[in-house]
Design a protein around this motif. Structure first.
Motif, mmCIF file in Angstrom:
data_model
loop_
_atom_site.group_PDB
_atom_site.id
_atom_site.type_symbol
_atom_site.label_atom_id
_atom_site.label_comp_id
_atom_site.label_asym_id
_atom_site.label_seq_id
_atom_site.Cartn_x
_atom_site.Cartn_y
_atom_site.Cartn_z
ATOM 1 N N VAL A 12 0.813 -1.210 0.000
ATOM 2 C CA VAL A 12 0.000 0.000 0.000
ATOM 3 C C VAL A 12 0.855 1.273 0.000
ATOM 4 N N HIS A 13 2.086 1.167 0.456
ATOM 5 C CA HIS A 13 2.973 2.339 0.521
ATOM 6 C C HIS A 13 3.695 2.612 -0.795
ATOM 7 N N LYS A 43 2.947 -3.452 3.849
ATOM 8 C CA LYS A 43 1.533 -3.592 4.228
ATOM 9 C C LYS A 43 0.769 -3.920 2.947
ATOM 10 N N GLU A 44 0.114 -5.066 2.948
ATOM 11 C CA GLU A 44 -0.526 -5.529 1.717
ATOM 12 C C GLU A 44 -1.613 -4.562 1.253
ATOM 13 N N ARG A 45 -1.601 -4.305 -0.034
ATOM 14 C CA ARG A 45 -2.629 -3.467 -0.648
ATOM 15 C C ARG A 45 -3.858 -4.334 -0.930
ATOM 16 N N LYS A 46 -4.965 -4.021 -0.304
ATOM 17 C CA LYS A 46 -6.181 -4.776 -0.604
ATOM 18 C C LYS A 46 -7.402 -3.932 -0.300
ATOM 19 N N ASP A 89 7.903 -8.280 -5.960
ATOM 20 C CA ASP A 89 6.656 -7.933 -6.640
ATOM 21 C C ASP A 89 5.622 -9.034 -6.450
ATOM 22 N N GLY A 90 4.403 -8.670 -6.104
ATOM 23 C CA GLY A 90 3.335 -9.638 -5.894
ATOM 24 C C GLY A 90 3.302 -10.202 -4.495
ATOM 25 N N ALA A 91 4.143 -9.707 -3.612
ATOM 26 C CA ALA A 91 4.208 -10.237 -2.246
ATOM 27 C C ALA A 91 2.871 -10.058 -1.518
ATOM 28 N N ASN A 92 2.486 -11.083 -0.759
ATOM 29 C CA ASN A 92 1.294 -11.002 0.096
ATOM 30 C C ASN A 92 1.675 -10.825 1.549
ATOM 31 N N SER A 93 2.944 -11.011 1.838
ATOM 32 C CA SER A 93 3.436 -10.944 3.210
ATOM 33 C C SER A 93 4.821 -10.305 3.177
#
Ligand code: SF4
Length: 105
Positions: A12-13, A43-46, A89-93
């Motif tokens: 998100v950042h 911090k995951e963008r969702k 790139d694409g990290a969830n954690s």
């Protein structure tokens, strides 16, 4: 200050491969390779978190607190590198991110 480029667009950042935070924390107390480090500020963008950071401008200059003591750029838990790349790139954690600039002492 360290120039920070970050390809973790799932954070998100992240904006245009720059970080909106003025500083980040890198983990990796026992890391002796780049893959064992991670960006603790991820911090995951969702969902509606996309808008949480609206108004903040991305900056290339960051203060990097770093726990990766075995890196040549680490001095008293501060990064002294002129430039670092954070990858994942694409990290969830945060565990799927890393400091790609880590260089073992
Ligand atoms: S270059 Fe080294 S000291 Fe700087 S953030 Fe990356 S791992 Fe930490």
């Amino acid at each position: 200050m360290t120039k920070l480029n970050c390809t973790v667009t799932s954070c998100v950042h992240n904006s245009e491969k720059l970080c909106k935070l003025g500083g980040i924390k890198v983990e990796g107390t026992s890391a002796d390779v780049s893959d064992a480090t991670s960006c603790a500020s991820f911090k995951e963008r969702k969902g509606d978190s996309i808008t949480n950071e609206c108004g903040k401008k991305p900056s290339q200059n960051s203060v990097i607190e770093c726990m990766a003591h075995k890196c040549v750029y680490n001095e008293n838990q501060n990064c002294t590198a002129a430039h670092i790349d954070v990858a994942g790139d694409g990290a969830n954690s945060f565990r799927e991110t890393k400091c790609a600039t880590f260089t073992s002492k």
